[in-house]
Design a protein around this motif. Structure first.
Motif, mmCIF file in Angstrom:
data_model
loop_
_atom_site.group_PDB
_atom_site.id
_atom_site.type_symbol
_atom_site.label_atom_id
_atom_site.label_comp_id
_atom_site.label_asym_id
_atom_site.label_seq_id
_atom_site.Cartn_x
_atom_site.Cartn_y
_atom_site.Cartn_z
ATOM 1 N N PHE A 27 0.856 -1.179 0.000
ATOM 2 C CA PHE A 27 0.000 0.000 0.000
ATOM 3 C C PHE A 27 0.897 1.236 0.000
ATOM 4 O O PHE A 27 1.620 1.489 0.966
ATOM 5 N N LEU A 28 0.840 1.986 -1.074
ATOM 6 C CA LEU A 28 1.727 3.137 -1.210
ATOM 7 C C LEU A 28 1.249 4.335 -0.402
ATOM 8 O O LEU A 28 0.049 4.645 -0.379
ATOM 9 N N SER A 29 2.176 4.991 0.230
ATOM 10 C CA SER A 29 1.887 6.245 0.909
ATOM 11 C C SER A 29 1.943 7.369 -0.117
ATOM 12 O O SER A 29 2.488 7.209 -1.213
ATOM 13 N N HIS A 30 1.370 8.511 0.232
ATOM 14 C CA HIS A 30 1.488 9.681 -0.634
ATOM 15 C C HIS A 30 2.950 10.151 -0.584
ATOM 16 O O HIS A 30 3.543 10.199 0.500
ATOM 17 N N PRO A 31 3.555 10.468 -1.731
ATOM 18 C CA PRO A 31 4.973 10.872 -1.767
ATOM 19 C C PRO A 31 5.322 12.027 -0.829
ATOM 20 O O PRO A 31 6.471 12.121 -0.379
ATOM 21 N N LYS A 32 4.359 12.882 -0.521
ATOM 22 C CA LYS A 32 4.675 14.039 0.319
ATOM 23 C C LYS A 32 4.886 13.659 1.781
ATOM 24 O O LYS A 32 5.374 14.460 2.579
ATOM 25 N N TYR A 33 4.524 12.425 2.158
ATOM 26 C CA TYR A 33 4.663 11.998 3.544
ATOM 27 C C TYR A 33 6.042 11.369 3.800
ATOM 28 O O TYR A 33 6.157 10.211 4.187
ATOM 29 N N ASN A 34 7.082 12.161 3.575
ATOM 30 C CA ASN A 34 8.453 11.743 3.880
ATOM 31 C C ASN A 34 8.862 10.443 3.197
ATOM 32 O O ASN A 34 9.586 9.624 3.782
ATOM 33 N N ASP A 83 11.007 8.252 0.748
ATOM 34 C CA ASP A 83 12.260 8.221 -0.001
ATOM 35 C C ASP A 83 11.961 7.469 -1.296
ATOM 36 O O ASP A 83 11.971 6.233 -1.322
ATOM 37 N N LEU A 84 11.673 8.198 -2.364
ATOM 38 C CA LEU A 84 11.211 7.577 -3.605
ATOM 39 C C LEU A 84 12.255 6.643 -4.215
ATOM 40 O O LEU A 84 11.912 5.597 -4.770
ATOM 41 N N LYS A 85 13.523 7.003 -4.121
ATOM 42 C CA LYS A 85 14.567 6.152 -4.685
ATOM 43 C C LYS A 85 14.580 4.786 -4.002
ATOM 44 O O LYS A 85 14.653 3.734 -4.656
ATOM 45 N N SER A 86 14.493 4.798 -2.680
ATOM 46 C CA SER A 86 14.470 3.546 -1.922
ATOM 47 C C SER A 86 13.187 2.765 -2.193
ATOM 48 O O SER A 86 13.201 1.531 -2.250
ATOM 49 N N LEU A 87 12.075 3.493 -2.352
ATOM 50 C CA LEU A 87 10.795 2.841 -2.636
ATOM 51 C C LEU A 87 10.855 2.088 -3.964
ATOM 52 O O LEU A 87 10.465 0.913 -4.048
ATOM 53 N N HIS A 104 11.327 -2.961 -7.100
ATOM 54 C CA HIS A 104 12.060 -3.748 -8.091
ATOM 55 C C HIS A 104 12.533 -5.084 -7.507
ATOM 56 O O HIS A 104 12.390 -6.146 -8.137
ATOM 57 N N LYS A 105 13.058 -5.050 -6.270
ATOM 58 C CA LYS A 105 13.573 -6.268 -5.652
ATOM 59 C C LYS A 105 12.461 -7.276 -5.364
ATOM 60 O O LYS A 105 12.632 -8.481 -5.568
ATOM 61 N N ILE A 106 11.310 -6.793 -4.884
ATOM 62 C CA ILE A 106 10.193 -7.700 -4.595
ATOM 63 C C ILE A 106 9.667 -8.319 -5.884
ATOM 64 O O ILE A 106 9.290 -9.497 -5.923
ATOM 65 N N SER A 107 9.639 -7.526 -6.948
ATOM 66 C CA SER A 107 9.112 -8.013 -8.226
ATOM 67 C C SER A 107 9.943 -9.157 -8.802
ATOM 68 O O SER A 107 9.461 -9.924 -9.636
ATOM 69 N N LEU A 108 11.201 -9.274 -8.346
ATOM 70 C CA LEU A 108 12.091 -10.320 -8.860
ATOM 71 C C LEU A 108 11.957 -11.651 -8.110
ATOM 72 O O LEU A 108 12.487 -12.663 -8.541
#
Length: 309
Positions: A269-276, A278-282, A287-291
């Motif tokens: 469940f994705l949080s809204h990007p404005k709530y702190n 870290d998009l790069k880590s997200l 990507h890792k889970i999808s593999l």
């Protein structure tokens, strides 16, 4: 229990979805009560399932509050609110910053018009009425007018939850604020429409929200003297009894395809990007889970943010 006129106000999928089990319970157990649902937004496609269930199964009307109102004052309110919303959305764009100062003054006029329109449309004069509104809405233009009307006429007004906050940090908007920059932040602060904070008579929330959500930056300037109004009753939306009714009667035409039954289901469940966030880590985590081979991976976007890519 004496017969009551209970009026619910909704404006999005989340708040309607959370309050729907309460509407259901009241309609089934207190048939002598008069129940009405008003939408604060004209486009109700976001909560079509909930509205259809109310109208077709519970025989409770769901109407746009301003439907059919052709008055000049309502036209002015609608126009000015659209202008104000446009200015607020574009606060990060440099060429809009000077106009935010104008927007702050504009909101005083909008609030005055809103108070007049709300008073005229609702005709609430008796104490046998109860208003229920998504809490936090008392900080908005229309919500402030509703709470003001209820407080002035001694009509009970209850704030109900539109979700459950899982954040431990007290200021979830730190990242969003820091991205604006000091100069812009200062201009925005001066441009804000500072109005007295009004309170509902009661707040119905989930477990542990009083010590977390109500003491966080998401409920700014909430007085500790009003904490006695916060009641942690749980989350009706996720009650076992309601989930069965919800699946069979509300979203009966919706199916969830999760893939291979032999694999583990993982839903993010994705949080809204404005709530702190870290998009790069997200993105790296996604990507890792999808593999992972033995996982059915599903991403649920935030209800108030578009998901692209």
């Amino acid at each position: 229990v004496a017969s009551k006129r209970i009026i619910f106000f909704v404006k999005s999928f989340n708040d309607f979805d959370n309050i729907l089990p309460v509407i259901y319970f009241l309609s089934k157990n207190y048939s002598d009560h008069s129940i009405k649902v008003f939408s604060l937004v004209e486009d109700m496609s976001d909560f079509k399932y909930q509205a259809d269930y109310c109208m077709n199964s519970l025989n409770i009307s769901v109407d746009y509050l301003f439907y059919g109102d052709k008055s000049v004052i309502n036209f002015m309110l609608d126009f000015l609110m659209k202008v104000s919303r446009k200015l607020s959305i574009n606060k990060n764009k440099t060429y809009f910053i000077p106009l935010l100062l104008l927007n702050g003054r504009l909101k005083y006029i909008i609030q005055l018009l809103s108070n007049i329109v709300i008073n005229r449309l609702l005709f609430l004069t008796d104490r046998e009425s109860i208003i229920m509104i998504d809490f936090g809405n008392e900080l908005s233009i229309l919500g402030h007018s509703l709470v003001r009307l209820a407080n002035s006429k001694k009509i009970p007004i209850i704030g109900y939850l539109h979700g459950y906050s899982i954040y431990l940090n007290k200021d979830t908007l730190t990242l969003d604020k820091s991205n604006i920059g000091y100069v812009k932040k200062t201009i925005i602060r001066f441009s804000k429409h500072n109005k007295k904070r009004l309170y509902c008579d009661c707040y119905l929330v989930g477990p542990s929200q009083k010590e977390t959500f109500f003491k966080s930056g998401q409920m700014p300037n909430f007085s500790e003297k009003k904490f006695n109004r916060v009641n942690e009753i749980g989350i009706p939306r996720y009650a076992v009894e309601w989930i069965d009714i919800y699946r069979k009667n509300v979203i009966k035409d919706s199916d969830f395809y999760y893939g291979d039954r032999n694999k583990l289901n993982v839903c993010m469940f994705l949080s809204h990007p404005k709530y702190n966030v870290d998009l790069k880590s997200l993105y790296n985590l996604i990507h890792k889970i999808s593999l992972i081979e033995n996982v059915n991976f599903v991403i649920k976007p935030h209800t108030r943010n578009n998901f692209n890519g």
